[in-house]
Design an enzyme around this catalytic site. Structure first.
Site: not given
Ligand code: PGA
Length: 251
Positions: A9-11, A96, A98, A168, A174, A213, A234-235
């Site tokens: 997930n590149w956000k 998600h 967010e 999640e 994050g 994470s 994500g990251g």
């Molecule tokens: P993260 O994000 O790996 O940076 O914690 C995961 C996500 O939000 O899908």
């Protein structure tokens, strides 16, 4: 046997230049991927560019959100599921945390989007998860059950034949704080058991990713849990070496 699935997930990250560099690095390592399905989810505007830059179908492309309206129309700023398909997206991340917390998406809205995606033949990656407050106050299972029930009400258990679930925990996204393998497994088992009450076969087949994470250093142990079938990353998905290492840990 469920085939593990890892999605990046590149956000809201990237540019043509940085995506070209990331995907070029991924291309050079595609042959190292094991027995795992892999997707990357760039911002929708870069989906076509990402798809065309990937050298192989081995890595699929997905989106991070979409409109809840099934057809084109006067919805300024929205992107429809058919447009995502047209740009090569096979998956779409929905619900998600967010989107839920920053943009106020409700369980009901997320469920409506899941139906629109399924009807169009795009696989939803349905995100569920609790906040730290919900976990500490003992309402975690209720919250996750409600997120799933909203979707079950709209698409039924059969909808989960073609839906990926991503558990999640919001407190792990994050933050660098990962759920322990045992904490994650407990919730994954809860989700699978809940679906099994409706249809044991669907529950046995549904892919449940863990997200929050995930790093090369913790992926293997997380993915080694009985009910964890890969991850939503994500990251670490913005670094080709880390992402490939995580994919390998799942395969
Ligand atoms: P993260 O994000 O790996 O940076 O914690 C995961 C996500 O939000 O899908």
């Amino acid at each position: 046997m469920r085939k593990p699935f890892v999605a990046g997930n590149w956000k809201m990250h990237g540019s043509k230049a940085s995506i070209l560099s990331l995907v070029t690095d991924l291309n050079s390592k595609i042959s190292e991927l094991g027995n795992v399905d892999v997707a990357v989810c760039p911002p929708a505007i870069y989906a076509d560019f990402t798809k065309r830059t990937l050298s192989s179908e081995r890595i699929s492309v997905g989106a991070q959100n979409m409109a809840s309206e099934p057809v084109q129309g006067a919805f300024t700023g929205e992107v429809s599921v058919e447009m995502l398909k047209d740009m090569g997206c096979e998956y779409v991340i929905l619900g998600h945390s967010e989107r839920r917390s920053i943009y106020g998406e409700t369980d009901v809205e997320v469920a409506a989007k899941v139906k629109v995606a399924l009807d169009a033949g795009v696989t939803p990656i349905l995100c569920v998860g609790e906040t730290l407050e919900e976990r500490e106050s003992g309402t975690m299972e209720q919250v996750i059950a409600a997120q799933l029930d909203a979707v079950l009400t709209v698409v039924g258990i059969s909808g989960f034949n073609n839906t990926v679930i991503a558990y999640e925990p919001v407190w792990a996204i994050g933050t660098g704080v990962t759920a322990s393998p045992e904490q994650a497994q407990e919730v994954h088992a809860f989700i699978r058991n809940k679906l099994a009450q409706l249809d044991a076969t669907v529950a046995d087949r549904v892919i449940i990713q863990y997200g929050g994470s995930v790093k090369p250093g913790n992926a293997k142990e997380l993915f080694g849990q009985a009910d964890i079938d890969g991850g939503l990353i994500g990251g670490a998905s913005l670094d080709a070496e880390d992402f490939i290492a995580i994919c390998k840990a799942a395969g």
